[in-house]
Write a protein that holds these residues in place. Structure first.
Motif, PDB file in Angstrom:
ATOM      1  N   MET A 104       0.959  -1.162  -0.076  1.00  0.00           N
ATOM      2  CA  MET A 104      -0.060  -0.052  -0.048  1.00  0.00           C
ATOM      3  C   MET A 104       0.961   1.388  -0.154  1.00  0.00           C
ATOM      4  SD  MET A 104      -2.935   1.148   2.790  1.00  0.00           S
ATOM      5  CE  MET A 104      -1.671   1.692   4.056  1.00  0.00           C
ATOM      6  N   GLU A 105       0.603   2.222  -0.832  1.00  0.00           N
ATOM      7  CA  GLU A 105       1.283   3.571  -0.751  1.00  0.00           C
ATOM      8  C   GLU A 105       0.973   4.259   0.363  1.00  0.00           C
ATOM      9  OE1 GLU A 105       0.198   5.627  -4.369  1.00  0.00           O
ATOM     10  OE2 GLU A 105      -0.049   3.920  -5.555  1.00  0.00           O
ATOM     11  N   ASP A 106       2.288   4.858   0.940  1.00  0.00           N
ATOM     12  CA  ASP A 106       2.342   5.577   2.275  1.00  0.00           C
ATOM     13  C   ASP A 106       1.366   6.411   2.335  1.00  0.00           C
ATOM     14  OD1 ASP A 106       4.146   3.740   3.059  1.00  0.00           O
ATOM     15  OD2 ASP A 106       5.881   5.110   2.701  1.00  0.00           O
ATOM     16  N   ASN A 107       0.943   7.198   1.227  1.00  0.00           N
ATOM     17  CA  ASN A 107       0.307   8.561   1.221  1.00  0.00           C
ATOM     18  C   ASN A 107      -1.531   8.158   1.143  1.00  0.00           C
ATOM     19  OD1 ASN A 107       0.322   7.666  -1.270  1.00  0.00           O
ATOM     20  ND2 ASN A 107       0.143   9.746  -2.175  1.00  0.00           N
ATOM     21  N   LYS A 108      -1.701   6.926   0.931  1.00  0.00           N
ATOM     22  CA  LYS A 108      -3.126   6.534   1.072  1.00  0.00           C
ATOM     23  C   LYS A 108      -3.641   5.900   2.246  1.00  0.00           C
ATOM     24  CE  LYS A 108      -3.473   4.697  -3.837  1.00  0.00           C
ATOM     25  NZ  LYS A 108      -3.821   3.414  -4.516  1.00  0.00           N
ATOM     26  N   LYS A 109      -4.758   6.257   2.748  1.00  0.00           N
ATOM     27  CA  LYS A 109      -5.555   5.617   3.865  1.00  0.00           C
ATOM     28  C   LYS A 109      -6.116   4.397   3.460  1.00  0.00           C
ATOM     29  CE  LYS A 109      -6.808   9.980   6.202  1.00  0.00           C
ATOM     30  NZ  LYS A 109      -6.273  11.256   5.259  1.00  0.00           N
ATOM     31  N   HIS A 110      -5.784   3.371   4.196  1.00  0.00           N
ATOM     32  CA  HIS A 110      -6.524   1.953   3.908  1.00  0.00           C
ATOM     33  C   HIS A 110      -7.934   1.815   4.927  1.00  0.00           C
ATOM     34  CE1 HIS A 110      -6.161  -2.507   4.360  1.00  0.00           C
ATOM     35  NE2 HIS A 110      -7.070  -2.274   3.583  1.00  0.00           N
ATOM     36  N   VAL A 111      -9.020   1.870   4.020  1.00  0.00           N
ATOM     37  CA  VAL A 111     -10.332   1.982   4.427  1.00  0.00           C
ATOM     38  C   VAL A 111     -11.156   0.517   4.442  1.00  0.00           C
ATOM     39  CG1 VAL A 111     -12.735   3.308   4.125  1.00  0.00           C
ATOM     40  CG2 VAL A 111     -10.537   4.386   3.956  1.00  0.00           C
ATOM     41  N   ALA A 112     -11.620   0.036   5.124  1.00  0.00           N
ATOM     42  CA  ALA A 112     -12.272  -1.024   5.249  1.00  0.00           C
ATOM     43  C   ALA A 112     -13.770  -0.958   5.125  1.00  0.00           C
ATOM     44  CB  ALA A 112     -11.762  -2.055   6.241  1.00  0.00           C
ATOM     45  N   LEU A 113     -14.290  -1.329   4.091  1.00  0.00           N
ATOM     46  CA  LEU A 113     -15.987  -1.244   3.869  1.00  0.00           C
ATOM     47  C   LEU A 113     -16.519  -2.553   4.626  1.00  0.00           C
ATOM     48  CD1 LEU A 113     -16.819   0.209   0.193  1.00  0.00           C
ATOM     49  CD2 LEU A 113     -17.135   1.285   2.769  1.00  0.00           C
ATOM     50  N   LEU A 114     -17.320  -2.379   5.603  1.00  0.00           N
ATOM     51  CA  LEU A 114     -18.112  -3.467   6.105  1.00  0.00           C
ATOM     52  C   LEU A 114     -19.472  -3.357   5.644  1.00  0.00           C
ATOM     53  CD1 LEU A 114     -16.682  -3.198   9.836  1.00  0.00           C
ATOM     54  CD2 LEU A 114     -16.622  -5.170   8.627  1.00  0.00           C
ATOM     55  N   PHE A 115     -20.229  -4.375   5.178  1.00  0.00           N
ATOM     56  CA  PHE A 115     -21.514  -4.182   4.522  1.00  0.00           C
ATOM     57  C   PHE A 115     -22.141  -5.445   4.591  1.00  0.00           C
ATOM     58  CE2 PHE A 115     -18.742  -5.190   1.124  1.00  0.00           C
ATOM     59  CZ  PHE A 115     -19.216  -6.142   0.201  1.00  0.00           C
ATOM     60  N   GLY A 116     -23.476  -5.650   4.151  1.00  0.00           N
ATOM     61  CA  GLY A 116     -24.414  -6.728   4.308  1.00  0.00           C
ATOM     62  C   GLY A 116     -25.194  -6.620   5.590  1.00  0.00           C
ATOM     63  N   GLY A 117     -24.977  -7.889   6.416  1.00  0.00           N
ATOM     64  CA  GLY A 117     -25.812  -8.142   7.715  1.00  0.00           C
ATOM     65  C   GLY A 117     -26.595  -9.008   7.615  1.00  0.00           C
TER      66      GLY A 117
END
Length: 379
Positions: free
Chosen positions: A1-14
């Motif tokens: 992952m590039e250092d300048n990127k934020k790593h975002v985790a999408l949680l969905f469904g349920g």
């Protein structure tokens, strides 16, 4: 992952009735996210409450049958392990922010928020307690009453007292037309409009299938359904107001209107209301947001009676982000684009996490230097 990127985790469904709506919301958010700014991982929560890993979630996202993916993944899980349903969260490292977009049960009732707090990561939206209180219509209304935010009168039924009330008893208190609602349920599921004893008994029986607490509410005369979006943490801001008009053949905004066939539902954004009514709704929404200690976002639904009196109806702490969802549409009309809105929500999550990290949970006595700083700050 590039250092300048934020790593975002999408949680969905349920496991709620809004499972597929959540998938559409997540798809829209994923497509709108600036991939030069964000690395995005996906975590689909199945209808059985199992969190799939990033690879499996992407396969579902790209059109592979969810049932077939789930069946394949279940064969690889050791279900004797009590952490098996959530262990896939451990397969993606260095997540900077979690973005839950799980509507209803598991997502808006505080469950996911409690898990994410244990992971000590920023997450979009309100905390465990605020989510849980907002999801429970009974608790919400009690807090609104304390804060003086107008809402509909109601009587709370539980299994131990439900047989003590008849339709006649309740109609004397609340009027001849009544609404029956499970306290902890969304999507208009289990909601009934009743006008006699037989309808009342059938509605109560159905509502108790979905919760152990059921509200019997008064009916507002000729209501207009008005919505407002709220964005922010300690200094929340309101959007313009929008309105929903359902077909005359439908008595209220039903599950079918929302998710089966919305073609006959009319959305008016912004809605025209007298300035004093619009200002009152906005003030009520902000006061409710603060009373429930909400963070990040909420869509708040109101009923406006024929005589222009607003009643706060419901608070949605993780509103939809589909193509027809009102939360992002109201912000578009208010000058914040879909892409900007996602950026702001991620920033708000990080801001709130930083604030929470500064709060002590263990006793640490002030040293003399700290005491001097506190004294000067207070004086």
């Amino acid at each position: 992952m590039e250092d300048n990127k934020k790593h975002v985790a999408l949680l969905f469904g349920g496991d709620s009735s809004e499972h597929d709506v959540s998938k559409r919301s997540a798809r829209n958010i994923y497509d709108a996210m600036d991939k030069t700014k964000y690395e995005v991982s996906l975590f689909l929560i199945t209808k059985d409450g199992i969190i799939l890993d990033n690879d499996a979630s992407h396969r579902v996202f790209e059109g592979q049958s969810e049932d077939s993916v789930v069946k394949e993944e279940m064969n690889n899980l050791d279900l004797t392990n009590p952490l098996a349903p959530i262990e896939n969260l451990n397969k993606t490292n260095e997540v900077d922010v979690f973005f839950p977009i799980v509507h209803g049960n598991l997502g808006e009732d505080g469950t996911i928020q409690g898990l994410l707090r244990l992971l000590k990561k920023p997450y979009v939206g309100s905390n465990t307690l605020s989510s849980s209180m907002s999801y429970d219509k009974d608790i919400t209304k009690k807090l609104l009453d304390i804060e003086g935010v107008n809402n509909t009168k109601y009587v709370l039924l539980r299994p131990e007292n439900k047989d003590a009330f008849s339709y006649d008893d309740l109609s004397k208190k609340l009027g001849s037309v009544l609404f029956i609602k499970p306290a902890n349920q969304g999507s208009s599921i289990g909601i009934h409009k009743v006008e006699n004893e037989q309808e009342y008994r059938e509605a109560i029986r159905d509502a108790f299938r979905y919760d152990t607490k059921v509200l019997v509410e008064e009916c507002i005369d000729g209501p207009q359904e008005v919505e407002i979006s709220i964005l922010g943490n300690l200094e929340p801001i309101p959007s313009k107001l929008g309105a929903i008009k359902v077909p005359e053949s439908d008595e209220f905004y039903t599950y079918d209107n929302k998710f089966v066939d919305a073609s006959q539902v009319q959305f008016t954004i912004p809605v025209e209301l007298p300035d004093e009514v619009a200002n009152e709704i906005t003030d009520m929404a902000i006061r409710a947001y603060r009373a429930l200690d909400l963070r990040g976002m909420a869509r708040i639904d109101f009923l406006v009676s024929k005589d222009m009196k607003p009643y706060l109806g419901e608070i949605n702490t993780l509103p939809g982000f589909t193509n027809i969802s009102l939360y992002p549409q109201l912000w578009e009309a208010s000058g914040i684009s879909y892409v900007e809105l996602i950026d702001k929500l991620i920033d708000l999550a990080i801001e709130e996490n930083d604030r929470q990290k500064s709060i002590l949970h263990d006793f640490k006595p002030l040293n003399s230097g700290d005491q001097e700083k506190v004294y000067k700050a207070e004086n």
